[in-house]
Every structure is written in structure tokens, then in C-alpha cells.
Design a protein around this motif. Structure first.
Motif, PDB file in Angstrom:
ATOM      1  N   LEU A 179      10.931   0.426  -2.845  1.00  0.00           N
ATOM      2  CA  LEU A 179      10.772   1.532  -1.836  1.00  0.00           C
ATOM      3  C   LEU A 179      12.309   1.714  -1.125  1.00  0.00           C
ATOM      4  O   LEU A 179      12.662   2.583  -0.954  1.00  0.00           O
ATOM      5  CB  LEU A 179       9.893   1.110  -0.773  1.00  0.00           C
ATOM      6  CG  LEU A 179       8.496   1.201  -1.064  1.00  0.00           C
ATOM      7  CD1 LEU A 179       7.380   0.268  -0.309  1.00  0.00           C
ATOM      8  CD2 LEU A 179       8.099   2.580  -1.162  1.00  0.00           C
ATOM      9  N   TYR A 227       3.253  -0.179 -13.642  1.00  0.00           N
ATOM     10  CA  TYR A 227       2.861   0.432 -12.500  1.00  0.00           C
ATOM     11  C   TYR A 227       2.996  -0.788 -11.229  1.00  0.00           C
ATOM     12  O   TYR A 227       3.025  -1.592 -11.356  1.00  0.00           O
ATOM     13  CB  TYR A 227       1.438   0.598 -12.718  1.00  0.00           C
ATOM     14  CG  TYR A 227       0.870   1.826 -13.705  1.00  0.00           C
ATOM     15  CD1 TYR A 227       0.914   2.875 -13.259  1.00  0.00           C
ATOM     16  CD2 TYR A 227       0.861   1.780 -15.152  1.00  0.00           C
ATOM     17  CE1 TYR A 227       0.843   4.179 -13.933  1.00  0.00           C
ATOM     18  CE2 TYR A 227       0.657   2.541 -15.908  1.00  0.00           C
ATOM     19  CZ  TYR A 227       0.467   4.028 -15.156  1.00  0.00           C
ATOM     20  OH  TYR A 227       0.396   4.993 -15.960  1.00  0.00           O
ATOM     21  N   GLU A 236      11.023  11.183  -9.209  1.00  0.00           N
ATOM     22  CA  GLU A 236      10.333  12.097  -8.640  1.00  0.00           C
ATOM     23  C   GLU A 236      10.997  12.514  -7.430  1.00  0.00           C
ATOM     24  O   GLU A 236      11.195  13.521  -6.977  1.00  0.00           O
ATOM     25  CB  GLU A 236       8.781  11.842  -8.310  1.00  0.00           C
ATOM     26  CG  GLU A 236       8.164  12.668  -7.520  1.00  0.00           C
ATOM     27  CD  GLU A 236       6.707  12.461  -7.102  1.00  0.00           C
ATOM     28  OE1 GLU A 236       5.639  13.216  -7.533  1.00  0.00           O
ATOM     29  OE2 GLU A 236       6.587  11.184  -6.804  1.00  0.00           O
ATOM     30  N   THR A 237      11.513  11.511  -6.515  1.00  0.00           N
ATOM     31  CA  THR A 237      12.093  11.763  -5.326  1.00  0.00           C
ATOM     32  C   THR A 237      13.549  12.590  -5.463  1.00  0.00           C
ATOM     33  O   THR A 237      13.666  13.623  -4.744  1.00  0.00           O
ATOM     34  CB  THR A 237      12.368  10.647  -4.445  1.00  0.00           C
ATOM     35  OG1 THR A 237      11.430   9.528  -4.596  1.00  0.00           O
ATOM     36  CG2 THR A 237      13.049  10.671  -3.194  1.00  0.00           C
ATOM     37  N   SER A 255       0.980  -2.089  -9.405  1.00  0.00           N
ATOM     38  CA  SER A 255       0.075  -3.387  -9.373  1.00  0.00           C
ATOM     39  C   SER A 255       0.874  -4.362 -10.263  1.00  0.00           C
ATOM     40  O   SER A 255       0.370  -5.507 -10.178  1.00  0.00           O
ATOM     41  CB  SER A 255      -1.313  -2.889  -9.984  1.00  0.00           C
ATOM     42  OG  SER A 255      -1.044  -2.367 -11.374  1.00  0.00           O
ATOM     43  N   GLU A 256       1.650  -4.306 -11.051  1.00  0.00           N
ATOM     44  CA  GLU A 256       2.460  -5.088 -11.906  1.00  0.00           C
ATOM     45  C   GLU A 256       3.786  -5.860 -11.256  1.00  0.00           C
ATOM     46  O   GLU A 256       4.429  -6.520 -11.698  1.00  0.00           O
ATOM     47  CB  GLU A 256       2.851  -4.498 -13.293  1.00  0.00           C
ATOM     48  CG  GLU A 256       1.592  -4.240 -14.082  1.00  0.00           C
ATOM     49  CD  GLU A 256       2.115  -3.323 -15.382  1.00  0.00           C
ATOM     50  OE1 GLU A 256       2.264  -3.792 -16.297  1.00  0.00           O
ATOM     51  OE2 GLU A 256       1.988  -1.939 -14.914  1.00  0.00           O
ATOM     52  N   SER A 310       0.781  -1.164  -0.007  1.00  0.00           N
ATOM     53  CA  SER A 310      -0.010  -0.018   0.071  1.00  0.00           C
ATOM     54  C   SER A 310       0.803   1.358   0.217  1.00  0.00           C
ATOM     55  O   SER A 310       0.068   2.468   0.098  1.00  0.00           O
ATOM     56  CB  SER A 310      -0.935  -0.104   1.189  1.00  0.00           C
ATOM     57  OG  SER A 310      -0.321  -0.202   2.391  1.00  0.00           O
ATOM     58  N   SER A 311       2.042   1.125  -0.100  1.00  0.00           N
ATOM     59  CA  SER A 311       3.209   2.212  -0.059  1.00  0.00           C
ATOM     60  C   SER A 311       3.387   2.912  -1.180  1.00  0.00           C
ATOM     61  O   SER A 311       4.252   3.814  -1.305  1.00  0.00           O
ATOM     62  CB  SER A 311       4.337   1.854   0.693  1.00  0.00           C
ATOM     63  OG  SER A 311       4.021   1.561   2.079  1.00  0.00           O
ATOM     64  N   LEU A 312       2.928   2.431  -2.497  1.00  0.00           N
ATOM     65  CA  LEU A 312       3.254   2.964  -3.672  1.00  0.00           C
ATOM     66  C   LEU A 312       1.993   3.581  -4.320  1.00  0.00           C
ATOM     67  O   LEU A 312       1.045   3.036  -4.329  1.00  0.00           O
ATOM     68  CB  LEU A 312       4.154   2.039  -4.527  1.00  0.00           C
ATOM     69  CG  LEU A 312       5.322   1.678  -4.227  1.00  0.00           C
ATOM     70  CD1 LEU A 312       6.011   0.349  -4.962  1.00  0.00           C
ATOM     71  CD2 LEU A 312       6.290   2.751  -4.592  1.00  0.00           C
ATOM     72  N   ASN A 313       2.253   4.918  -5.019  1.00  0.00           N
ATOM     73  CA  ASN A 313       1.141   5.382  -5.598  1.00  0.00           C
ATOM     74  C   ASN A 313       0.552   4.731  -6.731  1.00  0.00           C
ATOM     75  O   ASN A 313       1.311   4.483  -7.493  1.00  0.00           O
ATOM     76  CB  ASN A 313       1.565   6.706  -5.954  1.00  0.00           C
ATOM     77  CG  ASN A 313       0.590   7.673  -6.744  1.00  0.00           C
ATOM     78  OD1 ASN A 313      -0.662   6.983  -6.928  1.00  0.00           O
ATOM     79  ND2 ASN A 313       0.713   8.859  -7.242  1.00  0.00           N
ATOM     80  N   PRO A 314      -0.573   4.184  -6.855  1.00  0.00           N
ATOM     81  CA  PRO A 314      -1.018   2.903  -7.764  1.00  0.00           C
ATOM     82  C   PRO A 314      -1.260   3.736  -9.014  1.00  0.00           C
ATOM     83  O   PRO A 314      -1.026   2.995 -10.049  1.00  0.00           O
ATOM     84  CB  PRO A 314      -2.543   2.627  -7.264  1.00  0.00           C
ATOM     85  CG  PRO A 314      -2.788   3.742  -6.212  1.00  0.00           C
ATOM     86  CD  PRO A 314      -1.502   4.221  -5.645  1.00  0.00           C
ATOM     87  N   THR A 315      -1.249   5.030  -9.341  1.00  0.00           N
ATOM     88  CA  THR A 315      -1.380   5.702 -10.588  1.00  0.00           C
ATOM     89  C   THR A 315      -0.383   6.348 -11.030  1.00  0.00           C
ATOM     90  O   THR A 315      -0.368   7.120 -12.004  1.00  0.00           O
ATOM     91  CB  THR A 315      -2.751   6.900 -10.283  1.00  0.00           C
ATOM     92  OG1 THR A 315      -2.401   7.453  -9.361  1.00  0.00           O
ATOM     93  CG2 THR A 315      -4.167   6.052 -10.201  1.00  0.00           C
ATOM     94  N   SER A 316       0.813   6.086 -10.465  1.00  0.00           N
ATOM     95  CA  SER A 316       2.127   6.658 -11.130  1.00  0.00           C
ATOM     96  C   SER A 316       3.034   5.157 -11.337  1.00  0.00           C
ATOM     97  O   SER A 316       2.891   4.289 -10.361  1.00  0.00           O
ATOM     98  CB  SER A 316       2.655   7.482  -9.957  1.00  0.00           C
ATOM     99  OG  SER A 316       3.756   7.861 -10.514  1.00  0.00           O
ATOM    100  N   GLN A 347       8.109   7.304  -9.539  1.00  0.00           N
ATOM    101  CA  GLN A 347       8.140   7.606  -8.269  1.00  0.00           C
ATOM    102  C   GLN A 347       9.516   7.609  -7.716  1.00  0.00           C
ATOM    103  O   GLN A 347       9.864   8.319  -6.690  1.00  0.00           O
ATOM    104  CB  GLN A 347       7.185   6.490  -7.591  1.00  0.00           C
ATOM    105  CG  GLN A 347       5.720   6.577  -8.010  1.00  0.00           C
ATOM    106  CD  GLN A 347       5.081   5.665  -7.217  1.00  0.00           C
ATOM    107  OE1 GLN A 347       4.994   5.569  -5.918  1.00  0.00           O
ATOM    108  NE2 GLN A 347       4.136   4.849  -7.849  1.00  0.00           N
ATOM    109  N   ILE A 348      10.425   6.897  -8.551  1.00  0.00           N
ATOM    110  CA  ILE A 348      11.669   7.109  -7.781  1.00  0.00           C
ATOM    111  C   ILE A 348      12.444   8.397  -8.479  1.00  0.00           C
ATOM    112  O   ILE A 348      13.023   9.274  -7.530  1.00  0.00           O
ATOM    113  CB  ILE A 348      12.570   5.724  -8.549  1.00  0.00           C
ATOM    114  CG1 ILE A 348      12.081   4.558  -7.678  1.00  0.00           C
ATOM    115  CG2 ILE A 348      14.349   6.184  -7.846  1.00  0.00           C
ATOM    116  CD1 ILE A 348      12.675   3.459  -8.070  1.00  0.00           C
TER     117      ILE A 348
END
Lengths: 320, 330
Positions: free
Chosen positions: B165, B152, B115-116, B154-155, B101-107, B112-113
Motif C-alpha cells: 500500500l 494475489y 493500475e494506479t 492473500s499470498e 482489507s485494503s487490497l482488492n482480493p481478486t486482482s 493494483q500498483i
């Protein structure tokens, strides 16, 4: 577009005729259920001979299932029949009325999104502040006032008292474009505000749900400023259910246009349907109801597809 | 100078029903490149300690004014919210508990990496950041990282998401990583891989603070241990000391609670439960559950004092012994 999505849309499109068949049967039987046909309207002036001729012309003496099959045969061969009250082809009646309803629907949804997105966003980001409370109260007011009543209030204020906007474009719809657009403002507002109220609440609660997600916490922990957390994480994810709701509301908008078109005397589909019911104009009534059903099915399909396009977790097909 | 110095940290949750002290006067330091384990039962204040360092304790949590948290000598509690945001993910990174649940599902994973790094101005340009993200993904063991960059979450499987993470936490080369139960949500074989990965990636200058209730993870990964009980420090020691010669009765009990691969052996349980909320026992927080409790344990609040073996313990049993020893010696 990937092949899973194409298969999904194809499968759904194939379902549509099945649903429409059931709808057509139900609509047909319900319309023919009451005693006394459209000739009842003639009986004042017309003699028995005229009535018999009338019943023959519209196949009203045939058994119901034959009438149904004749109707379907007409639809499949591209003829929706002829209006009993105006003698015009039903197809051209619909074609002339459809743009009005489409415009009304489009402007209503546009207004509702323009109000609801900022209102819902601020409500969620600044939860329990005066802004949120104001938006909440206005949303409940918007949800509680019936739109025909709001329509009358709007007419009273903007047309009668202030004289800013016309109540109706009456006969000049589409010939005088400035007047046409002006005449759309009040009905779109009357319809759009209730929608806006609904969408505001949905966006607010959807965003508040997302705030408790772990990935929002992780976004903060990796150093995202709160503004970016609000916009690019929370708002974006909260939009998924909102898009679905807006699409499903198109069905509600279709229903509501019937009343709004009547209030503002707009020559749209809703009024056409209402008049056909009053006039027992079977061919028109059947065709318009079937068209509404089709539109509803298409909007539902768009909602499902849109849902999958914005949410990468949704996989169409699911066979693998 | 230590990398991180936490002194007298108190974090309270001020609710309508009263103030709940989640972290009560906790002090510790972490040196550059050091790996420290923070252990204790659920609700002992481990996570809140970690979140306090990042100042991400959620409402109504408040860090009291007497607390002090310094990173490289700089007072973090004096920083503004913007300044803290530029430290989070950049100098202090966070690895969350539940990878699912810790990764944005729509990005996408890659975004996400990247972006940081982007928000912290790390890397020369987008392409540079992209290349670094791909090589980080490869480093943490994502096969075919370049091709899975645009997938994504979910994959990805749970274990792969935990790797992502970790890659994200490493992306800006932080000096400290706080990992909150980094293996709890994973299956056993994945756990072992993640432990090895965490050890590898923190072998240089990066310090690691592992928050966990699993002593096995601490034994595998850490050099030092801090045992928390009801928001207070029960014991501090190096890893060998904790396992070979635990001082605090709570630590001893905790060790006996850990499952071993011995057939049919019944696991020890600690009777009673940890005090939660605003109702706390007087004296030692652990005394109502302690089998070795003495009369004065219910009155005297034990101080955290050196245990004579290089560690520290907050228990009258040990501090008394120490005291007696000193008296006996001429």
C-alpha cells in the motif's frame, strides 16, 4: 491447472459414486414402498397367468434386495433395463429426451443471466433510485409468480392472442429447427424469469456488500473514476457468490423443467419421469431419478471449482 | 507558499437525528516535504480531516461552504469529481489503516500498483510501469519482488500488504501522502519497520500527514504535531514542544496515557469520554474532563492562539497567562 485443484476435483469425483450409491438405495426403496406393482395397471384386461408372467419378466417376485442388486448389475454392465409401458430400452428413451431438457435448461439460465446481470448491476449502482425500485418490484413479482402460472400467461399472450410463438413443437422437435427454437422461447422465459429475479437480488446485495469493503475506498483514494470502481472492482468481486448461486440453481432448473415440460408438452426428461411415475414404470423412474441426482452432484462440483477459479483466496487442498 | 493550506475546515454529518460536526473549524498548513502528525482519541475527527482533503467523506458527510482546502494554491473544493479523481493517488495519496482489507482480493499485487499509474498516465508504457512497480516493491522491502509481482494479496502477510500500500501510494510520486493509522493493525516489530520505511520514502519532497492515536509514532516520524479534540484543534506544536512542554491539559493527559516499558506502573486514564454526536458541551469541549478547568471554561470557547513557544494552544489557562504576561510588562 495446478495440482491442488486437480487433487480437489479428483477427491470430489471419488465422492460422487458413494453419494450415488446412497441415492440409488433410497430411490429404489421409496419407489417399491407402495403396495401394488405395475401389474395393477394390467389387471383390468389381463388374467392371473399374464400377471404372473409379467412379474417374472421384471423380477418382481424376487426379494427386494435381489431386485436392487439386479438393477445395479444392469447399470454397471451398461443396461438401464426396459421400459414397462413402452418396451423400449430405458437408455435410448433417455438419450432421445435429454437434448430437449438440456436446451431448455441452457436457454433458461442464459435468459436469467441476460436479465439479471444488468438489472442487478443498475440496482446496486443506483440504489434507491426509481430504477432500483422498479427492478426490486419486478424481482419480487418474478419470485412470487409460480412458473407454471407464468407459463400459462405467456401462452395466452404470445401464442393465443398475438400468435407470435408456437406453444409446442410437438412431433417436429429437432426435425424442424426453426420451429424447435421458437418453441423453446416461451418455456425458457417462464423458467428464466424466476431465476433472473433471484440472481438480480443476489447480485444487488452482493455488490452492495462489496461497496462497504475497505479496498473499494482505497480504489477511490488512488484515483479510480467511479465507473471503474463499479465495474472492475465492485462488480468483479460481487460475481463470486453469483456464479456459485447460478451453478447451484441448475439443480433447481432440473426440478422446474418437470412442470414446464408438462405445460408446454415438451418431450423432455421431466415429462418422461412424470409419465413413468403415473405409469408405475419402475425402470424408467429409477434411471431418471438417478440421472437427476448425478446431474445435481456434477453441477455442485462445477460450482465449487468455479468458485475457486474466480476467487484467488480459495485454496484447494489446504494441507500446506 | 505552503503545499497544503486548510482553512476553517468544517465537516458535518447531516443525519436524520441532527447534524454532527466531526471537524469543527480546523486550520493548518503542510509545507513541502514536511511530516505532520495529527493525534487525538478515536472520534476526534482525525480521519475525517484526512478524508476531507481527498473529498472522500462518505455520505451523509458534507464539507461546509466556508471551508477552504488549497493544494499549491489551487482550491480543491472548487474541483469537479473528475478533477479530484485525477488528484487522488496522483498528487495526494492515501495509505489506509487496515492492510488486510485494503487490497482488492481478486486482482494481483502488481496490477493494483500498475493500475494506479495507468489511470494517472504515469510512465511511458505498460512495460515501463511494470518495471517501476517492481522496483517500488523492492524499495519498500518486498523480497524477490519480480517474482511476487503476480501474487494475489492473500499470498502476502499483513506487514507486506502495508508495504504494498505504501508502494502504491508512492507510485505516482505524490507531493502529499496521508497515512491513516498506518501501523495500528501491525505487530510491534513490523510497526518499527513500517515507521522507518515511511521516514525513508518521505525524506525528499514528499510531505506526510500521519493520522494516529499513538504519540510514539509521532515522536519517531514527525516534525510537527496537531492535537485534535472533538473535532477542534487543541494544540499545535513542533514535536519537541509536545513532548517536553505540552501546554493543553488534554495533551498532557494524552501523554500520560501512553504506555511506557515500566513494570507495574498504572496507566493514566482521562475520566469521562469525548463528546460525540450532536450533543456538545458549551465553552471548551474538554472542560468536563479537565482537572484544571476553571469556571469560565464552561462559558468561553477558547481560541487557538500562540503559546509563546512557537506553537499554538486553545486553552484559557494559557492564553490568560500570555495575556497577563503582556500586561505585566511595561
Amino acid at each position: 491447472m495446478d495440482s491442488d485443484l486437480r487433487d480437489f476435483i479428483l477427491r470430489r469425483v471419488v465422492q460422487i459414486p458413494v453419494v450415488l450409491f446412497l441415492v440409488s438405495v433410497i430411490v429404489f426403496y421409496i419407489i417399491h414402498l407402495p403396495e401394488g406393482g405395475p401389474e395393477a395397471l394390467l389387471s383390468g384386461q389381463a388374467g392371473d397367468e399374464a400377471i404372473r408372467e409379467f412379474r417374472d419378466r421384471y423380477n418382481l417376485n424376487e426379494p427386494l434386495y435381489v431386485q436392487y442388486l439386479l438393477w445395479i448389475q444392469g447399470i454397471l454392465t451398461g443396461s438401464l433395463g426396459t421400459s414397462i409401458t413402452t418396451n423400449q430400452p430405458v437408455a435410448s428413451l433417455i438419450a432421445s429426451r435429454l437434448p430437449v431438457t438440456l436446451m431448455l435448461g441452457f436457454f433458461s439460465v442464459a435468459i436469467s443471466v441476460m436479465i439479471a446481470v444488468p438489472a442487478g448491476y443498475i440496482s446496486a449502482v443506483e440504489q434507491y433510485t426509481w430504477k432500483d425500485h422498479t427492478a426490486t418490484v419486478l424481482a419480487f413479482v418474478g419470485l412470487s409468480i409460480p412458473n407454471f402460472f407464468l407459463a400459462i400467461l405467456l401462452i395466452k399472450l404470445f401464442s393465443v392472442e398475438l400468435g407470435w410463438l408456437p406453444i409446442t413443437a410437438s412431433g417436429q422437435m429437432f426435425s424442424d429447427w426453426s420451429l424447435t427454437l421458437k418453441s423453446m422461447v416461451l418455456p425458457s422465459l417462464a423458467l428464466g424469469t424466476a431465476l433472473a429475479a433471484h440472481v438480480t437480488r443476489i447480485l444487488r446485495s452482493s455488490m452492495l456488500d462489496i461497496y462497504s469493503e475497505e479496498y473499494v475506498h482505497v480504489a477511490r483514494a488512488k484515483g479510480l473514476p467511479e465507473k471503474m470502481v463499479n465495474r472492475s472492482i465492485v462488480f468483479k468481486n460481487a460475481l463470486i457468490p453469483v456464479i456459485t448461486i447460478v451453478m447451484l440453481q441448475m439443480g433447481y432448473v432440473l426440478g422446474a423443467t418437470v412442470i414446464i415440460e408438462e405445460v408446454f408438452a415438451m418431450p423432455g426428461l421431466g415429462r418422461l419421469m412424470l409419465n413413468s411415475v403415473v405409469g408405475r414404470d419402475y425402470p424408467v423412474m429409477q434411471a431418471v431419478v438417478l440421472l437427476y441426482a448425478t446431474a445435481y452432484l456434477v453441477f455442485n462440483l462445477i460450482a465449487d471449482v468455479a468458485y475457486g477459479l474466480v476467487d484467488p483466496r480459495i485454496k484447494y487442498g489446504g494441507e500446506h | 507558499m505552503a503545499l497544503l493550506e486548510v482553512e476553517n475546515l468544517c465537516t458535518e454529518f447531516r443525519t436524520k437525528d441532527g447534524t454532527v460536526t466531526a471537524v469543527d473549524d480546523v486550520s493548518f498548513t503542510i509545507d513541502k516535504g514536511e511530516r505532520i502528525g495529527v493525534v487525538g482519541e478515536s472520534g476526534a475527527g482525525k480521519s475525517v480531516t484526512g478524508l476531507s482533503i481527498l473529498q472522500l467523506v462518505e455520505y451523509p458527510g458534507v464539507i461546509t461552504d466556508d471551508s477552504s482546502i488549497r493544494l499549491n494554491g489551487e482550491d480543491l473544493l472548487a474541483k469537479s469529481e473528475d478533477e479530484m479523481a485525477s488528484i487522488r493517488g496522483n498528487e495526494i495519496a492515501w495509505i489506509p489503516q487496515d492492510p488486510l482489507s485494503s487490497l482488492n482480493p481478486t486482482s494481483t499485487i502488481g496490477e493494483q500498483i500498475v493500475e494506479t499509474m495507468r489511470i494517472h498516465g504515469y510512465g511511458d508504457d505498460e512495460n515501463d510501469r511494470r518495471q517501476r512497480a517492481i522496483s517500488l516493491l523492492a524499495d519498500v522491502g518486498i523480497p524477490d519482488a519480480a517474482n511476487r509481482f503476480d501474487d494475489y494479496p492473500s499470498e502476502y502477510s499483513g506487514g507486506m500488504r502495508q508495504r504494498v500500500l505504501i508502494a502504491m501510494a508512492l507510485s505516482c510520486e505524490p507531493s502529499l501522502i496521508i497515512a491513516d493509522e498506518p501501523t495500528t493493525a501491525l505487530d510491534v516489530s513490523t510497526q518499527a519497520q513500517i515507521v522507518n520505511l515511511l521516514r525513508d520514502v518521505t525524506s525528499n519532497d514528499t510531505a506526510l500527514m500521519v493520522i494516529t492515536h499513538e504519540l510514539g509514532l509521532v515522536a519517531e516520524l514527525c516534525e510537527r504535531v496537531m492535537v485534535l479534540y472533538a473535532g477542534t484543534v487543541a494544540e499545535k506544536s513542533d514535536v519537541a514542544g509536545i513532548f517536553d512542554d505540552p501546554k493543553h491539559p488534554y495533551t498532557k493527559n494524552l501523554l500520560k496515557c501512553s504506555p511506557h516499558l515500566t513494570m507495574g506502573e498504572e496507566l493514566n486514564t482521562i475520566p469521562g469520554s469525548m463528546p460525540v454526536g450532536s450533543e456538545r458541551p458549551s465553552g471548551c469541549q474538554f472542560h468536563p474532563r479537565c482537572s484544571e478547568a476553571m469556571e469560565e471554561c464552561s462559558v468561553v470557547e477558547p481560541e487557538l492562539l500562540p503559546d509563546g513557544d512557537g506553537g499554538e494552544v486553545a486553552c484559557l489557562l494559557h492564553t490568560d497567562q500570555e495575556y497577563n504576561m503582556k500586561v505585566d510588562q511595561p
